[in-house]
Write an enzyme that holds these catalytic residues in place. Structure first.
Site, short mmCIF file in Angstrom:
data_model
loop_
_atom_site.label_atom_id
_atom_site.label_comp_id
_atom_site.label_asym_id
_atom_site.label_seq_id
_atom_site.Cartn_x
_atom_site.Cartn_y
_atom_site.Cartn_z
N GLY A 133 8.56 -29.78 13.91
CA GLY A 133 7.88 -29.80 12.62
C GLY A 133 8.84 -30.28 11.54
N CYS A 160 13.17 -29.35 19.15
CA CYS A 160 13.45 -30.09 17.92
C CYS A 160 13.75 -29.13 16.77
CB CYS A 160 12.31 -31.05 17.61
SG CYS A 160 12.75 -32.36 16.43
N LEU A 161 12.82 -28.90 15.86
CA LEU A 161 13.04 -27.93 14.79
C LEU A 161 13.31 -26.55 15.38
CD1 LEU A 161 13.07 -27.21 11.80
CD2 LEU A 161 10.59 -26.93 11.92
N GLY A 162 12.70 -26.25 16.52
CA GLY A 162 12.92 -24.96 17.17
C GLY A 162 14.36 -24.78 17.63
N GLN A 164 16.87 -26.28 15.99
CA GLN A 164 17.62 -26.20 14.74
C GLN A 164 17.56 -24.80 14.14
OE1 GLN A 164 16.12 -29.42 12.32
NE2 GLN A 164 16.79 -30.98 13.77
N GLU A 184 18.05 -30.19 5.40
CA GLU A 184 16.66 -30.54 5.10
C GLU A 184 16.04 -29.55 4.12
OE1 GLU A 184 12.37 -31.31 7.41
OE2 GLU A 184 14.14 -30.68 8.56
N HIS A 285 11.90 -33.92 22.76
CA HIS A 285 10.53 -33.44 22.99
C HIS A 285 10.16 -33.55 24.47
CE1 HIS A 285 9.23 -32.91 18.78
NE2 HIS A 285 10.14 -33.83 18.54
N GLU A 287 7.91 -32.02 26.05
CA GLU A 287 6.47 -31.89 26.30
C GLU A 287 5.80 -33.23 26.57
OE1 GLU A 287 6.81 -31.96 21.69
OE2 GLU A 287 8.00 -31.36 23.44
#
Length: 312
Positions: A133, A160-162, A164, A184, A285, A287
């Protein structure tokens, strides 16, 4: 007397065998079998003048059989900011289900809004996943979910954001880097996640996303390498911010394992806590590579760890 298929063929000016019934099915992945049973591929090939053998759907039949025979259930808490629209995380949700099928389990997803998530909600799940996200909204809830998973040894998967937010949480609460955050979301704080030096010069020009497939070398004696079963991998990226190399020593010294690096060692692609079954963050990613008959190995390892915890 005309039946419904004859009427459709007549009024739509198509041949009778080109009218294919599309039933509502209890399992989405039964659809190819349903269509083939109705002669779909033979009809298409005939109309396009393609000479082809009948498709071999034995592998797909086994997949559907495996889905229907799942006996166990595992509950995964998906913590995100767009959970009111489930399709925003469709690839992640399906990858979780694919992995569940391979483990003989149906995956029940608890959709947890990162702006309102609480420890009480997280107590009810067997594993926690924080997907990708952008933007600051709901970030602190994601960080608290990563903290809950770390402190309570709940399987955690950050994408990804998870990844970070897992790094931010570890920096704040284990490495004692006060007010650690991402560039960010905050300025004038220790930025454990930030633009790389060669990126920041180009921010005014746009085009700073790292997109597409990139190679990654997995480190020995790590949970992620065991999940993949190999040393070198290639995965798809879509992100702008990176693990800040200025904090490598501090975070490693506090116990964070930098488990996957770019081939030249300049980029941290994956992190983990290697003292537990599954606490992994990846910058990419995975997924996108998952399939119902070939689940992604990281998702399979995550669901396996969550299932074992639920059954213990």
């Amino acid at each position: 007397m005309f039946n419904i298929f004859d009427k459709i063929a007549h009024f739509c000016n198509v041949q009778r065998d080109c009218v294919i019934e599309n039933l509502t099915l209890p399992v989405l992945y039964e659809a190819p079998l349903m269509l083939e049973k109705a002669g779909f591929s033979e009809t298409v090939c005939r109309r396009l003048n393609i000479k082809a053998a009948s498709p071999d759907l034995s592998d797909w039949e086994q997949t559907v059989s495996r889905i229907k025979s799942c006996e166990n259930t595992v509950t995964i808490g998906l913590v995100g900011k767009y959970v009111e629209l489930h399709d925003a995380y469709l690839s992640v949700a399906e990858a979780l289900r694919h992995a569940g099928y391979s483990c003989g389990a149906r995956v029940n997803i608890e959709w947890l809004d990162s702006e309102t998530v609480t420890d009480e909600m997280l107590q009810k799940v067997d594993g926690i996943i924080v997907p990708g996200g952008f933007g600051k909204r709901g970030i602190e809830g994601m960080i608290s979910a990563a903290k809950y998973a770390r402190e309570n040894r709940v399987p955690y998967f950050g994408i990804c954001l998870g990844m970070q937010v897992a790094v931010i949480e570890f920096a704040r609460n284990v490495a004692n880097i006060k007010d650690a955050h991402s560039g960010e979301f905050a300025q004038n704080v220790p930025k454990v996640i930030d633009f790389l030096p060669d990126q920041s010069k180009e921010t005014a020009k746009g085009g700073t996303l790292r997109l597409g497939a990139y190679p990654c070398v997995l480190q020995d004696d790590t949970v992620i390498k065991a999940a993949y079963g190999k040393t070198e991998i290639s995965e798809r990226h879509r992100h702008r911010y990176e693990f800040n190399n200025e904090f490598r020593d501090a975070l490693q010294g506090a116990g964070l394992t930098l488990s996957g690096l770019s081939p030249d060692g300049s980029l941290v692609e994956t992190v983990e806590l290697s003292d537990r079954d599954f606490y992994i963050g990846v910058q990419y990613h995975p997924e996108f590579k998952s399939r119902p008959n070939k689940p992604h190995p990281l998702f399979s390892a995550f669901i396996k760890a969550a299932l074992e915890g639920a059954m213990s």
